[in-house]
Design an enzyme around this catalytic site. Structure first.
Site, mmCIF file in Angstrom:
data_model
loop_
_atom_site.group_PDB
_atom_site.id
_atom_site.type_symbol
_atom_site.label_atom_id
_atom_site.label_comp_id
_atom_site.label_asym_id
_atom_site.label_seq_id
_atom_site.Cartn_x
_atom_site.Cartn_y
_atom_site.Cartn_z
ATOM 1 N N ASP A 49 -32.851 53.543 56.056
ATOM 2 C CA ASP A 49 -34.127 54.171 55.698
ATOM 3 C C ASP A 49 -35.330 53.392 56.224
ATOM 4 O O ASP A 49 -36.380 53.357 55.598
ATOM 5 C CB ASP A 49 -34.256 54.342 54.165
ATOM 6 C CG ASP A 49 -33.031 54.996 53.576
ATOM 7 O OD1 ASP A 49 -32.582 56.007 54.141
ATOM 8 O OD2 ASP A 49 -32.499 54.486 52.572
ATOM 9 N N LYS A 102 -35.987 54.957 61.304
ATOM 10 C CA LYS A 102 -35.394 55.019 62.649
ATOM 11 C C LYS A 102 -35.627 56.372 63.313
ATOM 12 O O LYS A 102 -35.758 56.454 64.529
ATOM 13 C CB LYS A 102 -33.871 54.786 62.572
ATOM 14 C CG LYS A 102 -33.482 53.418 62.109
ATOM 15 C CD LYS A 102 -31.969 53.260 62.064
ATOM 16 C CE LYS A 102 -31.283 54.035 60.963
ATOM 17 N NZ LYS A 102 -31.577 53.592 59.599
ATOM 18 N N ALA A 153 -25.752 59.596 56.279
ATOM 19 C CA ALA A 153 -27.011 59.306 56.980
ATOM 20 C C ALA A 153 -28.006 60.432 56.743
ATOM 21 O O ALA A 153 -27.624 61.572 56.489
ATOM 22 C CB ALA A 153 -26.764 59.156 58.473
ATOM 23 N N GLY A 154 -29.255 60.098 56.847
ATOM 24 C CA GLY A 154 -30.265 61.144 56.742
ATOM 25 C C GLY A 154 -31.499 60.717 57.486
ATOM 26 O O GLY A 154 -32.143 59.743 57.127
ATOM 27 N N HIS A 155 -31.781 61.398 58.569
ATOM 28 C CA HIS A 155 -33.000 61.102 59.319
ATOM 29 C C HIS A 155 -34.026 62.178 59.024
ATOM 30 O O HIS A 155 -33.730 63.355 59.161
ATOM 31 C CB HIS A 155 -32.728 61.095 60.826
ATOM 32 C CG HIS A 155 -32.053 59.850 61.291
ATOM 33 N ND1 HIS A 155 -31.448 59.746 62.514
ATOM 34 C CD2 HIS A 155 -31.907 58.657 60.699
ATOM 35 C CE1 HIS A 155 -30.949 58.526 62.634
ATOM 36 N NE2 HIS A 155 -31.212 57.866 61.551
ATOM 37 N N GLN A 198 -27.703 54.344 58.731
ATOM 38 C CA GLN A 198 -27.694 53.242 57.737
ATOM 39 C C GLN A 198 -28.428 51.993 58.258
ATOM 40 O O GLN A 198 -29.407 52.142 58.958
ATOM 41 C CB GLN A 198 -26.244 52.887 57.336
ATOM 42 C CG GLN A 198 -25.544 53.973 56.519
ATOM 43 C CD GLN A 198 -24.908 55.035 57.380
ATOM 44 O OE1 GLN A 198 -24.281 54.753 58.373
ATOM 45 N NE2 GLN A 198 -25.071 56.292 56.997
ATOM 46 N N THR A 205 -32.976 60.620 51.688
ATOM 47 C CA THR A 205 -32.940 61.890 52.417
ATOM 48 C C THR A 205 -31.682 62.665 52.065
ATOM 49 O O THR A 205 -31.682 63.881 51.999
ATOM 50 C CB THR A 205 -32.939 61.603 53.942
ATOM 51 O OG1 THR A 205 -33.994 60.709 54.229
ATOM 52 C CG2 THR A 205 -33.134 62.862 54.743
ATOM 53 N N THR A 206 -30.601 61.940 51.819
ATOM 54 C CA THR A 206 -29.328 62.601 51.566
ATOM 55 C C THR A 206 -29.136 62.941 50.092
ATOM 56 O O THR A 206 -28.686 64.022 49.749
ATOM 57 C CB THR A 206 -28.171 61.697 52.059
ATOM 58 O OG1 THR A 206 -28.363 61.466 53.445
ATOM 59 C CG2 THR A 206 -26.817 62.342 51.840
ATOM 60 N N THR A 207 -29.508 62.012 49.222
ATOM 61 C CA THR A 207 -29.193 62.211 47.801
ATOM 62 C C THR A 207 -30.415 62.443 46.934
ATOM 63 O O THR A 207 -30.281 62.809 45.773
ATOM 64 C CB THR A 207 -28.479 60.958 47.252
ATOM 65 O OG1 THR A 207 -29.338 59.840 47.449
ATOM 66 C CG2 THR A 207 -27.154 60.714 47.949
ATOM 67 N N ALA A 224 -34.211 57.780 43.954
ATOM 68 C CA ALA A 224 -35.341 56.869 44.158
ATOM 69 C C ALA A 224 -34.796 55.571 44.744
ATOM 70 O O ALA A 224 -33.807 55.031 44.264
ATOM 71 C CB ALA A 224 -36.033 56.588 42.833
HETATM 72 P P1 IMP Z 1 -21.554 55.426 51.371
HETATM 73 O O1 IMP Z 1 -21.967 55.201 52.781
HETATM 74 O O2 IMP Z 1 -21.851 56.822 50.873
HETATM 75 O O3 IMP Z 1 -20.146 55.021 51.111
HETATM 76 O O4 IMP Z 1 -22.456 54.473 50.437
HETATM 77 C C1 IMP Z 1 -22.318 53.054 50.477
HETATM 78 C C2 IMP Z 1 -23.687 52.398 50.294
HETATM 79 O O5 IMP Z 1 -24.477 52.627 51.441
HETATM 80 C C3 IMP Z 1 -24.492 52.934 49.116
HETATM 81 O O6 IMP Z 1 -25.269 51.881 48.576
HETATM 82 C C4 IMP Z 1 -25.407 53.956 49.761
HETATM 83 O O7 IMP Z 1 -26.579 54.171 49.008
HETATM 84 C C5 IMP Z 1 -25.699 53.277 51.086
HETATM 85 N N1 IMP Z 1 -26.026 54.204 52.168
HETATM 86 C C6 IMP Z 1 -25.172 54.963 52.876
HETATM 87 N N2 IMP Z 1 -25.829 55.659 53.812
HETATM 88 C C7 IMP Z 1 -27.122 55.307 53.718
HETATM 89 C C8 IMP Z 1 -28.297 55.665 54.466
HETATM 90 O O8 IMP Z 1 -28.278 56.444 55.422
HETATM 91 N N3 IMP Z 1 -29.457 55.081 54.064
HETATM 92 C C9 IMP Z 1 -29.503 54.185 53.040
HETATM 93 N N4 IMP Z 1 -28.447 53.823 52.322
HETATM 94 C C10 IMP Z 1 -27.252 54.377 52.667
#
Ligand code: IMP
Length: 407
Positions: free
Chosen positions: A13, A16, A39-41, A213, A293-295, A298
């Site tokens: 986050d 990028k 991921a979430g861009h 990430q 962006t994904t979930t 906060a």
């Molecule tokens: P997972 O990738 O869903 O298994 O999550 C593992 C950890 O990585 C958790 O703390 C997530 O919140 C974090 N995480 C995974 N993808 C992202 C991202 O794109 N941005 C920020 N945190 C991420």
């Protein structure tokens, strides 16, 4: 071979999307190499906001081929709905999926529900990589070959009878039927994407490796076990895109002017004061606020951690840094920055004066000295030049550039 890597230097986050989007404009291929729908861009194009999960930013431009590399885990159902939703707004151009990329299946998502002690995104990422490592995974290429798919499913169902039964995959024919529709739709995208990228590089094409990430979430080098299950660092490009080290001319680290992380785990510079944290996080009323962006979760917020950044620079060999969101710090009297850790691992702080509104200054020379001092400190401790930074979400407030001809 003109390959540029854009990598998150913190916990993801970092902003990028903006950098990748600017480079993607002149890229021939934009390649994702790790992760999946976690991921979430967020990319803002004119008046429109796009949130991309599986799709590389290349889809926002006419020219590049978008590649989902072998190191990814792809949820075929959400990939198709993301593609369909995108295609209603724009033509995504050519999209390729590496046949070696693994599939996120219903039992992966089921086993990732609730996020566990890590606080995952719940997208089935860890369980999918886990099946990959246990040699039980299904790969994108398997979808094109009915006999092989059947054989792989037999092995999966025998290896994980409880998990698969819980999502109704009680026998191979049920699983084959569940995959029927996505099989037909995904197969045309799937091929030897790695060979295509290698050929493109050999032909002098511009290839952008788009990180997801961030470095501190790397399975090997991040804050294990509070990490993702892939390698979002430069190291992940070689195995995740199927290229050699010669593919990389330039590696760019993206770093936010402060720090955030979602999910649990160590965060040495985290801000405890709720009012200050809210001030930096924003209320969620605009797409740049610090909500996943994904979930939609906060994000935890903290001060800039230069000890952490220096580590990220070492791991990734960054040639340059892009510093984003300096404007979010506007209006603060004093700024704390961690410059080292003491023997107990606690941050060693330095304090710098803050700055006012940074909107529309027009030139780098017009920047307040407090901003320049902040950037100088980053360069000094990280040991890497700041090649670009932004002082507002506005494109005009982006100073410096990351260019292909540097490569
Ligand atoms: P997972 O990738 O869903 O298994 O999550 C593992 C950890 O990585 C958790 O703390 C997530 O919140 C974090 N995480 C995974 N993808 C992202 C991202 O794109 N941005 C920020 N945190 C991420």
């Amino acid at each position: 071979m003109p390959g540029i890597a854009v990598i998150g230097a913190q916990w993801g986050d970092e902003g990028k999307g903006k950098v990748v989007d600017a480079l993607a404009h002149d890229a021939d291929r934009v390649v994702r190499f790790s992760g999946g729908a976690n991921a979430g861009h967020t990319v803002v194009v004119g008046e429109e906001t796009f949130k991309l999960h599986h799709l590389p930013c290349g889809v926002l431009h006419d020219r590049p081929t978008s590649v989902l590399g072998a190191g990814m885990v792809i949820d075929p159902w959400t990939f198709l709905s993301e593609l369909d939703a995108f295609a209603e707004r724009r033509d995504p151009g050519t999209v390729r999926i590496a046949s070696e990329a693994h599939l996120v299946l219903p039992h992966h998502k089921r086993n990732d529900e609730g996020g566990g002690f890590v606080g995952t995104t719940g997208r089935g990422i860890g369980p999918a990589y886990s099946d990959k490592a246990r040699r039980l995974g299904l790969r994108a290429g398997d979808l094109a070959d009915e006999d092989r798919l059947r054989e792989r499913l037999e092995r999966l169902l025998a290896g994980k009878p409880n998990s698969t039964a819980r999502v109704g995959w009680t026998d191979v024919s049920v699983a084959m039927e569940a995959l029927e529709e996505v099989r037909a739709r995904i197969a045309p995208f799937v091929g030897d994407a790695g060979a295509e990228v290698r050929a493109a590089l050999a032909a002098g094409e511009r290839v952008l490796f788009e990180g997801g990430q961030g470095t501190m979430l790397d399975l090997g080098y991040g804050t294990y076990p509070y990490v993702t299950s892939s390698h979002p660092t430069v190291g992940g490009i070689l195995t995740g895109a199927g290229v050699s080290h010669k593919a990389l001319d330039t590696s760019i680290g993206v770093v936010k002017a402060f720090a955030t992380r979602v999910g649990h785990g160590p965060f040495p510079t985290e801000i405890d004061d709720p009012a200050l944290a809210t001030r930096l996080r924003g209320t969620g009323s605009n797409p740049w606020d610090e909500y996943g962006t994904t979930t939609g979760r906060a994000r935890r917020v903290g001060w800039l951690d230069l000890a952490q950044l220096r580590y990220a620079c070492e791991i990734n060999g960054f040639d340059g840094l892009v510093v984003t969101k300096l404007d979010v710090l506007s209006g603060m009297d004093r700024l704390k920055v961690c410059v080292a850790y003491d023997a107990s691992g606690a941050p060693v702080w330095t304090e710098l004066p803050g700055w006012g509104d940074l909107h529309g200054l027009g030139t780098r020379a017009a920047l307040p000295s407090a901003v320049t001092d902040y950037l100088d400190l980053i360069e000094e401790v990280a040991g890497v030049p700041v090649t670009m930074f932004s002082t507002s979400p506005d494109r005009a407030d982006t100073y410096g550039e990351v260019r292909w001809d540097r490569a």
